[in-house]
Motif scaffolding. Structure first.
Motif, PDB file in Angstrom:
ATOM      1  N   UNK A 107       1.344  -1.178  -0.234  1.00 51.02           N
ATOM      2  CA  UNK A 107       0.168  -0.263   0.250  1.00 51.02           C
ATOM      3  C   UNK A 107       0.919   1.138  -0.164  1.00 51.02           C
ATOM      4  N   UNK A 108       2.056   1.054   0.677  1.00 54.53           N
ATOM      5  CA  UNK A 108       2.737   2.190   1.046  1.00 54.53           C
ATOM      6  C   UNK A 108       3.438   2.583  -0.050  1.00 54.53           C
ATOM      7  N   UNK A 109       4.101   2.022  -1.194  1.00 51.86           N
ATOM      8  CA  UNK A 109       4.563   1.825  -2.721  1.00 51.86           C
ATOM      9  C   UNK A 109       3.418   2.862  -3.820  1.00 51.86           C
ATOM     10  N   UNK A 110       2.716   2.236  -2.864  1.00 51.88           N
ATOM     11  CA  UNK A 110       1.530   2.457  -4.501  1.00 51.88           C
ATOM     12  C   UNK A 110       0.851   3.556  -4.145  1.00 51.88           C
ATOM     13  N   UNK A 111       1.614   4.287  -3.324  1.00 47.56           N
ATOM     14  CA  UNK A 111       1.095   5.564  -1.726  1.00 47.56           C
ATOM     15  C   UNK A 111       2.398   6.392  -2.969  1.00 47.56           C
ATOM     16  N   UNK A 112       3.148   5.314  -2.726  1.00 49.24           N
ATOM     17  CA  UNK A 112       4.893   6.461  -3.136  1.00 49.24           C
ATOM     18  C   UNK A 112       4.438   6.541  -5.058  1.00 49.24           C
ATOM     19  N   UNK A 113       3.969   5.811  -5.335  1.00 49.30           N
ATOM     20  CA  UNK A 113       3.967   5.867  -7.012  1.00 49.30           C
ATOM     21  C   UNK A 113       2.641   7.323  -6.968  1.00 49.30           C
ATOM     22  N   UNK A 114       1.690   7.026  -6.797  1.00 48.14           N
ATOM     23  CA  UNK A 114       0.988   8.562  -7.027  1.00 48.14           C
ATOM     24  C   UNK A 114       1.455   9.529  -6.288  1.00 48.14           C
ATOM     25  N   UNK A 115       1.778   9.971  -4.804  1.00 44.70           N
ATOM     26  CA  UNK A 115       2.950  11.069  -4.717  1.00 44.70           C
ATOM     27  C   UNK A 115       3.594  11.527  -6.050  1.00 44.70           C
TER      28      UNK A 115
END
Lengths: 357, 659
Positions: free
Chosen positions: B44-52
């Motif tokens: 979930x964190x990695x996804x969030x990093x990708x979005x940001x």
């Protein structure tokens, strides 16, 4: 919405799989093969799931039932435990207009709570049940969210959960962090500070007082009451950051009472006057007549600083002026002895005009 | 919301690894890792990093737009005047936004760049098909320009891809971010992508980006189709639209030159106006439209449009949707066993269509021929020497001819071209008659047309079963079976009940001698009509069509008082099945018909009531090409027939069947 069968197993730390990354397609196929061969592992790992966080947070939240039911007012809202002695943080509303508020935990435990105190400026209230809750948020451990963070909002929106049912968990991202102060006149809210704007419909009847957490389960904010943004013509889905309420909550828990602060902006006794400045606007014939300058008295303050006919006033002291009505309203707050900065449009140019006292 | 269930995890991981690699490879802000260990939270964190990371890379192409002054309302709606968003499309100050942001016609527009500079902007041009505006700010250079997403090259692979919607309404520096996926492509007749990211006035005009930070499209409150209201009504529905960035770039030069873009129109009239009808057979062209100049002939079948096969009318509309006025639309048609390729140049406007009139009534004889049963005095038919008893056996070389075909030919006839009728006199003599149709006048017909052969007997009242609706409905019908098809008037009264006795009393003569059925649908709820009840009009028509022969030219929806609005909505929802709308003491208020008058979908209106009060509504309808006749009438309560003068009503009803 969630049903009561939410898997509550706390997932174990995943076995570490080392992938050698050669290429996207190769990798995808490989991951498929590995995972397809290990269905039970994949299920236990809960990959890509916020289940563990959601369950943790659920145990800290309560459904609150109180007064209401008349004139279409809701008799329920949300809250969460904030101490090991049973303090609950929620929003201050008519729901709390009863001697005993009923709080129901996600495990079905039922408490009677009384109001310890409120902060009329933040529109929050602290209740206490006097008994130890199964779990609680430590406000000191709350963190500051950032734009783009993925979040979970946990609340009993629409009162959909009853009894031992869990509250509803919604996912979204922090869409923006904005100051309600900057949107004065467009939002009817006592609170004027910063809010997390969310991209999912969290602020519905019953949701106020719910918890906003990040995907590590860390507390970020408290869901606010329903608010409409009149300028954008949409409902605002938002939460108030814990950093904004923390000290106030501590004061309430220590028994201090918090007074309603006076509106920070008051009309002044000797307001700025267009006539006195020597400005004549075009006739105000529409609901939103633009503040075009029609004429400037020779020798006036306006002429001195170089204002000209056909100038369009866009900002006054950095406040956006969309119409003549806006301009008159804004001037009420500016004393004749104050410095006044105007941004005007002259043809295709923006010109800053400074009127020093 | 629903958390992903266990069975989804495996595919979720596969998808994640795919995009994570893509993100690493693209040089976006994520740190490249040679190994990936994936735990629930880390994923979930990695996804969030990708979005940001994507948002951070792209946010400087979005700018804040503020408008000053202008209208307070557009139509009934209070216009919000908050800041909106634009997307930079040219380094020297070209910015795309939506027309929605400028509906109020502001006196001034300011753009705030991400570095805080505030500059006045002007609207250079508008794309009315995609509801976009091109703005220019002067005195700037080297602005970051949005790159088109490489995903747009493969539209088949777009759905399900992550997409982030950026807006600058809250802050000119930091973009607001809403995360979703691409939900569909080719929406709004091939003009828009659909996303489930939150799209609202907060980010209209802003970019929808992919995980590389490249632009998929510009968020816009476009109307998705004729059945759904568009604009900002959809903002909390999980449905948002974006105009593909490549479509905007393809039109940039045109827009930069100050040329407005309009949806391209073809103006072909097909034999069946139903969207789902196929094959698409040409009946003619809207008078004055591109299709007329193309040389399309009646009977041509359109099989390919813009390279895509056409099986139904909707396919043709899908091909037309993304094309602008002035653009070409290649068509392939079948004509008498031959394939012919044509190139149509689409036009901006098609002249407003007004219904044609020749001026006679027809009846079908026992041997299936078309016999003139009456001629209107002063009409082109009378001028051309057509007489009652003449039989029409052909038109413009088509022989024999059916009533429906003749009607379609008249409907699309150019006003400056005569129809050539082959006529058989009562004595068996043959002659050719040239008659030039005119635009149908608003005045009531000069004569009441033919009367029914024989007496249909004293009318009676029958109940109509509406299935799962609680509404009570009845019809006044002729007691005896008649050979000729009957006209049908379906009435929505005021909420409450309109008694059958009153209706029978008022209409019995008309039912008896003019061959009409009058049906009344009472509201399900005494306090008012609901939108769902609009469909009862067509349901009632369907019931009656099963029991009686109905003349398709005499299908009228009527309303008393507020019921007139229901009738109008019901007629507008099925103009191919209805020919007339009658309102009695109805205040139609402010409304705009969503579609213009079209051949074979024409509606004639008779508004009975206070003429002065109805003028504005009548004008709106006339602008759409509809024929509106006003008859002064008042008195009694609004839920009665009393206000309507029966003679004039009968004349109007008779006029509907005229050719």
């Amino acid at each position: 919405m969630m049903d009561g069968n939410l898997d509550r197993r706390v997932t174990v730390e995943v076995a570490r799989w080392v992938f050698v990354l050669r290429g996207a397609w190769c990798m995808v196929v490989w991951a498929w093969l590995v995972l397809a061969g290990l269905p039970s592992w994949a299920e236990d790992a809960g990959l890509g799931s916020a289940n563990r966080i959601a369950v943790e947070v659920e145990l800290k939240t309560v459904k609150l039932y109180g007064a209401g039911g008349f004139r279409g007012l809701d008799a329920y809202q949300s809250g969460f435990f904030i101490s090991d002695t049973g303090h609950i943080l929620t929003v201050w509303s008519t729901v709390l207009d009863v001697d005993r508020v009923v709080a129901v935990g996600s495990d079905g435990s039922r408490y009677e709570a009384s109001v310890v105190g409120i902060d009329p400026n933040l529109e929050i209230a602290v209740l206490t049940t006097g008994t130890r809750p199964p779990a609680y948020f430590d406000l000191d451990q709350a963190v500051e969210g950032q734009v783009g963070w993925r979040v979970l909002a946990v609340s009993n929106l629409f009162g959909i959960a009853t009894g031992a049912e869990m509250s509803s968990v919604q996912r979204g991202v922090i869409m923006a962090i904005t100051d309600l102060q900057a949107r004065r006149g467009t939002i009817e809210s006592v609170y004027r500070g910063p809010v997390y704007v969310l991209d999912t419909p969290t602020n519905n009847p019953g949701a106020a007082g719910g918890a906003l957490v990040d995907l590590q389960g860390r507390l970020l904010g408290i869901l606010g009451k329903e608010l409409r943004d009149t300028r954008a013509n949409i409902w605002l889905n938002y939460a108030i950051p814990i950093s904004q309420v923390r000290s106030s909550v501590q004061k309430i828990m220590q028994g201090e009472s918090i007074q309603r602060l006076a509106e920070s902006r008051q009309p002044v006794d000797r307001p700025m006057d267009l006539d006195a400045l020597g400005i004549v606007l075009v006739p105000d014939v529409l609901a939103k007549t633009p503040p075009y300058i029609d004429g400037v008295y020779p020798g006036s303050r306006a002429a001195e600083v170089g204002l000209q006919p056909d100038d369009l006033i866009l900002f006054v002291n950095n406040v956006r002026i969309a119409s003549q009505a806006d301009l008159r309203d804004e001037l009420k707050y500016i004393d004749r002895a104050d410095r006044l900065v105007m941004l005007v449009q002259r043809g295709n140019q923006l010109v800053e005009i400074v009127l020093n006292p | 919301m629903q958390l992903p269930s266990a069975c989804c995890y495996r595919s979720a991981v596969a998808v994640f690894v795919g995009w994570a690699l893509a993100a690493f490879g693209s040089g976006a802000v994520l740190h490249a890792q040679s190994t990936a260990s994936v735990s629930a939270v880390e994923l979930l964190e990695l996804e969030q990093q990708a979005f940001r990371a994507a948002a951070a890379a792209a946010q400087d192409v979005a700018v804040q737009i503020e408008s000053f002054g202008g209208l307070e309302r557009v139509g009934d709606e209070l216009v919000s005047d908050g800041p909106t968003t634009g997307t930079i499309v040219g380094a020297d100050g070209w910015i795309v936004s939506t027309l929605y942001s400028f509906r109020q016609q502001p006196a001034s527009i300011l753009v705030t760049l991400p570095d805080g500079r505030r500059l006045p902007a002007r609207i250079v041009s508008r794309d009315h098909s995609r509801e976009l505006a091109l703005l220019k700010i002067d005195g700037v250079a080297g602005l970051p320009v949005a790159r088109p997403s490489r995903l747009l090259e493969r539209p088949d692979d777009l759905v399900g891809r992550w997409a982030v919607a950026l807006g600058k309404a809250y802050d000119p520096r930091v973009a607001s971010q809403s995360v979703g996926i691409v939900s569909a492509t080719g929406r709004a007749y091939g003009r828009a992508l659909q996303t489930d990211a939150k799209v609202s006035p907060i980010n209209y005009g802003g970019p929808l980006i992919d995980l590389w930070g490249d632009v998929l499209g510009v968020l816009a409150p476009i109307s998705p189709g004729p059945m759904v209201e568009g604009g900002d009504q959809l903002y909390d529905s999980g449905i948002g639209f974006a105009i593909p960035w490549t479509d905007i770039l393809a039109r940039l030069e045109t827009l930069q030159s100050g040329t407005d873009i309009y949806p391209g129109k073809l103006g072909v009239v097909t034999t069946d106006p139903n969207e789902m009808a196929g094959p698409v057979v040409v009946e003619g062209a809207m008078p004055g439209a591109a299709a007329g100049r193309l040389g399309l002939e009646p009977g041509d079948v359109i099989v390919v449009a813009g390279g895509m096969p056409v099986r139904r009318l909707a396919d043709l509309q899908q091909a037309l949707g993304p094309r602008d006025a002035g653009q070409e639309l290649p068509l392939t048609i079948w004509r008498r066993g031959q394939r012919i390729d044509l190139q149509a140049t689409l036009t901006k406007e098609i002249p407003i269509y007004r219904r044609r009139l020749v001026g006679f009534w027809l009846r079908e004889t026992d041997d299936g021929q078309l016999e003139i049963s009456a001629v209107e005095s002063g009409s082109p038919a009378e001028g051309a020497g057509l007489k009652t008893g003449d039989r029409i056996v052909g038109c413009n070389g088509v022989r024999p001819i059916s009533a429906e075909r003749l009607r379609r030919m008249i409907a699309v006839a150019e006003l400056d071209q005569a129809l050539r009728l082959a006529v058989l006199g009562p004595d068996g003599s043959q002659r050719d008659v040239s008659v030039r149709p005119i635009e149908r006048p608003e005045a009531l017909p000069a004569s009441s047309g033919p009367v029914l052969d024989g007496d249909a007997g004293e009318p009676r009242v029958v109940d109509i079963n509406l299935g799962d609706f609680p509404n009570k409905a009845y019809a006044v019908v002729p007691v005896k079976r008649v050979d000729q098809p009957l006209g049908v008037l379906i009435v929505f009264p005021e909420p409450g009940e309109l008694e059958a006795a009153k209706t029978l009393d008022y209409w019995s003569a008309c039912v008896r001698s003019n061959g009409w059925i009058v049906a009344v649908i009472n509201s399900g709820n005494r306090s008012g009509w609901s939108l769902e009840e609009v469909e009862l009009g067509m349901r009632t028509l369907g019931r009656l069509q099963k029991l009686y022969p109905i003349d398709p030219q005499r299908v009228v929806l009527g309303g008393l008082g507020i019921g007139g609005r229901v009738a109008l909505l019901a007629a507008m929802s099925a103009p191919e099945r209805v020919t007339g709308v009658l309102t009695i003491q109805t205040n139609l208020g402010e409304f705009a018909p969503r579609q213009m008058n079209m051949p074979m979908k024409s509606l004639d209106f008779l508004l009975v009531g206070d003429a002065a009060q109805m003028q504005a509504s009548a004008e709106t309808l006339r602008k759409g090409g509809y024929l509106v006749t006003i008859v002064e009438g008042s008195g009694g309560d609004t839920n009665s027939w009393q206000a309507a003068p029966i003679d004039q009503l009968q004349l109007w009803l008779a006029g509907l069947a005229r050719y």
